[in-house]
Design a protein around this motif. Structure first.
Motif, PDB file in Angstrom:
ATOM      1  N   UNK A  51     -38.939 -42.238 -40.693  1.00 53.20           N
ATOM      2  CA  UNK A  51     -37.949 -41.644 -39.781  1.00 53.20           C
ATOM      3  C   UNK A  51     -37.904 -40.126 -39.973  1.00 53.20           C
ATOM      4  N   UNK A  52     -37.836 -39.670 -41.224  1.00 57.85           N
ATOM      5  CA  UNK A  52     -37.746 -38.233 -41.479  1.00 57.85           C
ATOM      6  C   UNK A  52     -39.006 -37.509 -41.024  1.00 57.85           C
ATOM      7  N   UNK A  53     -40.162 -38.110 -41.250  1.00 59.12           N
ATOM      8  CA  UNK A  53     -41.403 -37.458 -40.839  1.00 59.12           C
ATOM      9  C   UNK A  53     -41.531 -37.389 -39.316  1.00 59.12           C
ATOM     10  N   UNK A  54     -41.049 -38.408 -38.629  1.00 63.50           N
ATOM     11  CA  UNK A  54     -41.053 -38.350 -37.163  1.00 63.50           C
ATOM     12  C   UNK A  54     -40.153 -37.223 -36.675  1.00 63.50           C
ATOM     13  N   UNK A  55     -39.027 -37.017 -37.325  1.00 60.90           N
ATOM     14  CA  UNK A  55     -38.154 -35.905 -36.976  1.00 60.90           C
ATOM     15  C   UNK A  55     -38.864 -34.564 -37.196  1.00 60.90           C
ATOM     16  N   UNK A  56     -39.568 -34.454 -38.324  1.00 56.28           N
ATOM     17  CA  UNK A  56     -40.223 -33.198 -38.669  1.00 56.28           C
ATOM     18  C   UNK A  56     -41.447 -32.923 -37.800  1.00 56.28           C
ATOM     19  N   UNK A  57     -42.267 -33.944 -37.596  1.00 57.68           N
ATOM     20  CA  UNK A  57     -43.549 -33.734 -36.921  1.00 57.68           C
ATOM     21  C   UNK A  57     -43.444 -33.847 -35.402  1.00 57.68           C
ATOM     22  N   UNK A  58     -42.544 -34.705 -34.928  1.00 56.49           N
ATOM     23  CA  UNK A  58     -42.346 -34.840 -33.488  1.00 56.49           C
ATOM     24  C   UNK A  58     -43.346 -35.738 -32.798  1.00 56.49           C
TER      25      UNK A  58
ATOM     26  N   UNK B 137     -47.430 -46.345 -38.622  1.00 58.09           N
ATOM     27  CA  UNK B 137     -46.225 -45.586 -38.297  1.00 58.09           C
ATOM     28  C   UNK B 137     -45.526 -46.199 -37.089  1.00 58.09           C
ATOM     29  N   UNK B 138     -46.291 -46.592 -36.092  1.00 55.27           N
ATOM     30  CA  UNK B 138     -45.696 -47.222 -34.901  1.00 55.27           C
ATOM     31  C   UNK B 138     -44.988 -48.520 -35.271  1.00 55.27           C
ATOM     32  N   UNK B 139     -45.579 -49.283 -36.179  1.00 52.30           N
ATOM     33  CA  UNK B 139     -44.971 -50.533 -36.622  1.00 52.30           C
ATOM     34  C   UNK B 139     -43.661 -50.265 -37.372  1.00 52.30           C
ATOM     35  N   UNK B 140     -43.669 -49.218 -38.195  1.00 49.20           N
ATOM     36  CA  UNK B 140     -42.458 -48.863 -38.926  1.00 49.20           C
ATOM     37  C   UNK B 140     -41.353 -48.435 -37.959  1.00 49.20           C
ATOM     38  N   UNK B 141     -41.723 -47.688 -36.932  1.00 52.08           N
ATOM     39  CA  UNK B 141     -40.741 -47.256 -35.934  1.00 52.08           C
ATOM     40  C   UNK B 141     -40.174 -48.459 -35.189  1.00 52.08           C
ATOM     41  N   UNK B 142     -41.012 -49.414 -34.885  1.00 58.30           N
ATOM     42  CA  UNK B 142     -40.541 -50.615 -34.192  1.00 58.30           C
ATOM     43  C   UNK B 142     -39.536 -51.377 -35.065  1.00 58.30           C
ATOM     44  N   UNK B 143     -39.802 -51.457 -36.355  1.00 55.84           N
ATOM     45  CA  UNK B 143     -38.882 -52.144 -37.267  1.00 55.84           C
ATOM     46  C   UNK B 143     -37.536 -51.408 -37.343  1.00 55.84           C
ATOM     47  N   UNK B 144     -37.609 -50.068 -37.368  1.00 56.57           N
ATOM     48  CA  UNK B 144     -36.382 -49.285 -37.401  1.00 56.57           C
ATOM     49  C   UNK B 144     -35.564 -49.481 -36.123  1.00 56.57           C
TER      50      UNK B 144
ATOM     51  N   UNK C 154     -36.673 -48.535 -47.773  1.00 61.67           N
ATOM     52  CA  UNK C 154     -36.662 -47.087 -47.981  1.00 61.67           C
ATOM     53  C   UNK C 154     -37.842 -46.412 -47.291  1.00 61.67           C
ATOM     54  N   UNK C 155     -38.974 -47.064 -47.248  1.00 63.26           N
ATOM     55  CA  UNK C 155     -40.151 -46.477 -46.596  1.00 63.26           C
ATOM     56  C   UNK C 155     -39.905 -46.203 -45.109  1.00 63.26           C
ATOM     57  N   UNK C 156     -39.048 -47.008 -44.477  1.00 62.17           N
ATOM     58  CA  UNK C 156     -38.741 -46.783 -43.066  1.00 62.17           C
ATOM     59  C   UNK C 156     -37.987 -45.471 -42.882  1.00 62.17           C
TER      60      UNK C 156
ATOM     61  N   UNK D  17     -48.711 -39.363 -34.410  1.00 60.75           N
ATOM     62  CA  UNK D  17     -49.950 -38.935 -35.077  1.00 60.75           C
ATOM     63  C   UNK D  17     -49.651 -37.915 -36.186  1.00 60.75           C
ATOM     64  N   UNK D  18     -48.696 -37.011 -35.926  1.00 63.45           N
ATOM     65  CA  UNK D  18     -48.346 -36.010 -36.927  1.00 63.45           C
ATOM     66  C   UNK D  18     -47.700 -36.648 -38.160  1.00 63.45           C
ATOM     67  N   UNK D  19     -46.813 -37.609 -37.916  1.00 61.68           N
ATOM     68  CA  UNK D  19     -46.172 -38.301 -39.031  1.00 61.68           C
ATOM     69  C   UNK D  19     -47.195 -39.099 -39.827  1.00 61.68           C
ATOM     70  N   UNK D  20     -48.124 -39.739 -39.116  1.00 61.25           N
ATOM     71  CA  UNK D  20     -49.162 -40.523 -39.791  1.00 61.25           C
ATOM     72  C   UNK D  20     -50.019 -39.639 -40.686  1.00 61.25           C
ATOM     73  N   UNK D  21     -50.393 -38.476 -40.193  1.00 62.06           N
ATOM     74  CA  UNK D  21     -51.216 -37.548 -40.975  1.00 62.06           C
ATOM     75  C   UNK D  21     -50.458 -37.035 -42.197  1.00 62.06           C
ATOM     76  N   UNK D  22     -49.178 -36.710 -42.021  1.00 58.19           N
ATOM     77  CA  UNK D  22     -48.376 -36.173 -43.124  1.00 58.19           C
ATOM     78  C   UNK D  22     -48.196 -37.204 -44.232  1.00 58.19           C
ATOM     79  N   UNK D  23     -48.162 -38.478 -43.853  1.00 57.91           N
ATOM     80  CA  UNK D  23     -47.927 -39.537 -44.833  1.00 57.91           C
ATOM     81  C   UNK D  23     -49.202 -40.243 -45.267  1.00 57.91           C
ATOM     82  N   UNK D  24     -50.315 -39.786 -44.708  1.00 56.76           N
ATOM     83  CA  UNK D  24     -51.609 -40.402 -45.025  1.00 56.76           C
ATOM     84  C   UNK D  24     -51.614 -41.891 -44.662  1.00 56.76           C
ATOM     85  N   UNK D  25     -51.057 -42.169 -43.476  1.00 55.15           N
ATOM     86  CA  UNK D  25     -51.024 -43.535 -42.958  1.00 55.15           C
ATOM     87  C   UNK D  25     -51.753 -43.589 -41.626  1.00 55.15           C
ATOM     88  N   UNK D  26     -52.030 -44.790 -41.163  1.00 57.02           N
ATOM     89  CA  UNK D  26     -52.625 -44.942 -39.833  1.00 57.02           C
ATOM     90  C   UNK D  26     -51.525 -44.848 -38.782  1.00 57.02           C
TER      91      UNK D  26
END
Length: 300
Positions: free
Chosen positions: A14-21, A37-44, A8-10, A24-33
């Motif tokens: 995904x949704x934050x990448x859509x929103x932030x574009x 986020x790049x690792x999560x995108x690779x898994x997706x 579910x975290x993936x 770095x923006x997705x990482x900041x919104x989710x308080x992640x490094x």
């Protein structure tokens, strides 16, 4: 691919990448490094067999598959968030919740009028149903959420249940005005000489009184047995029968039917009236709210 294979975290990433574009923006919104986020995108990407987002001068652009998935994923996450948020709070003023509470008919006499008055002011859309604990599998139904609370003397509700004492009950003798027992104090001889009506309320603490009196060798002249309390006041008001009842019930009968009562000549043990709820719903806000109403209105 099956839903059980998706983290579910993936989907949140995904949704934050859509929103932030951007990563770095997705990482900041989710308080992640950013690497997380790049690792999560690779898994997706590996899971779905698609790039999903490609770099451009305008940030990360979604692929056709990502655009196709965007709406259903967003809807699913919003629905889940709304459900979780709803369970963390309970708004009685706007709720249409239907509660079910197990109690006896004597419990209805004592609890329902004040409780419905309070609900009318505090939760006008809330409804309440009462059920008899002897008519259902009480423990099972409470564990499954079919019954929200139980109130009374219910020693069978042990493991897996929380309880909160509301008050203790002592027993008295109830009769009509002018009865031979209509005096300040009665003896055991008076009690045994009288004719009695007995409420055989199975599954309640009151039924134990018959056993206690019999074990003590008390010889009652029982003329009538009834299965519930609902007609007891009318019966006593129009006959010479005497009933052993709780003080709270007797006090109400005295107020509304003009009946009399006196302390019981036999030292019957007091019973404790408790509020019960299953451990599964200990932190449920709606269940907590209803419990608080009982405590506020009835706890001594």
């Amino acid at each position: 691919m099956e839903l059980k294979d998706v983290d579910l975290n993936l989907l949140v990433v995904f949704e934050q990448l859509l929103r932030q574009g951007t990563v770095s923006g997705a990482a900041k919104a989710m308080n992640l490094s950013q690497p997380a986020v790049s690792n999560a995108l690779a898994r997706l990407r590996a899971l779905l067999g698609d790039q999903l987002f490609v770099r451009s001068s305008k940030g990360m652009l979604p692929t056709p598959l990502a655009l196709e998935l965007a709406k259903p994923i967003s809807f699913a996450l919003e629905s889940l968030q709304a459900t979780l948020s709803q369970k963390r709070s309970f708004d009685p003023e706007h709720s249409a919740r239907a509660f079910r509470v197990a109690m006896t008919d004597i419990g209805e006499v004592h609890f329902i009028p004040p409780l419905m008055g309070a609900l009318g002011q505090r939760a006008p859309g809330v409804t309440l149903s009462t059920v008899r604990n002897t008519a259902v599998d009480l423990a099972a139904d409470m564990s499954q959420g079919k019954i929200d609370l139980a109130v009374g003397h219910l020693p069978e509700l042990g493991s897996g249940f929380f309880q909160r004492r509301l008050f203790r009950q002592r027993y008295v003798c109830l009769f009509r005005p002018g009865h031979a027992l209509d005096k300040k104090k009665i003896s055991m001889r008076d009690f045994e000489a009288a004719e009695h009506v007995v409420v055989t309320a199975a599954g309640t603490g009151h039924a134990r009184n018959d056993e206690i009196l019999a074990e003590a060798g008390v010889n009652r002249r029982v003329r009538l047995r009834v299965p519930h309390f609902v007609a007891l006041a009318d019966i006593i008001a129009t006959t010479d029968l005497v009933a052993t009842v709780t003080w709270t019930f007797a006090e109400r009968c005295a107020r509304y039917f003009g009946l009399k009562y006196v302390s019981h000549p036999f030292a019957l043990p007091e019973i404790q009236i408790n509020l019960f709820w299953h451990a599964r719903y200990h932190h449920d806000p709606a269940n907590q709210w209803l419990r608080n109403q009982f405590v506020e209105l009835f706890a001594d």
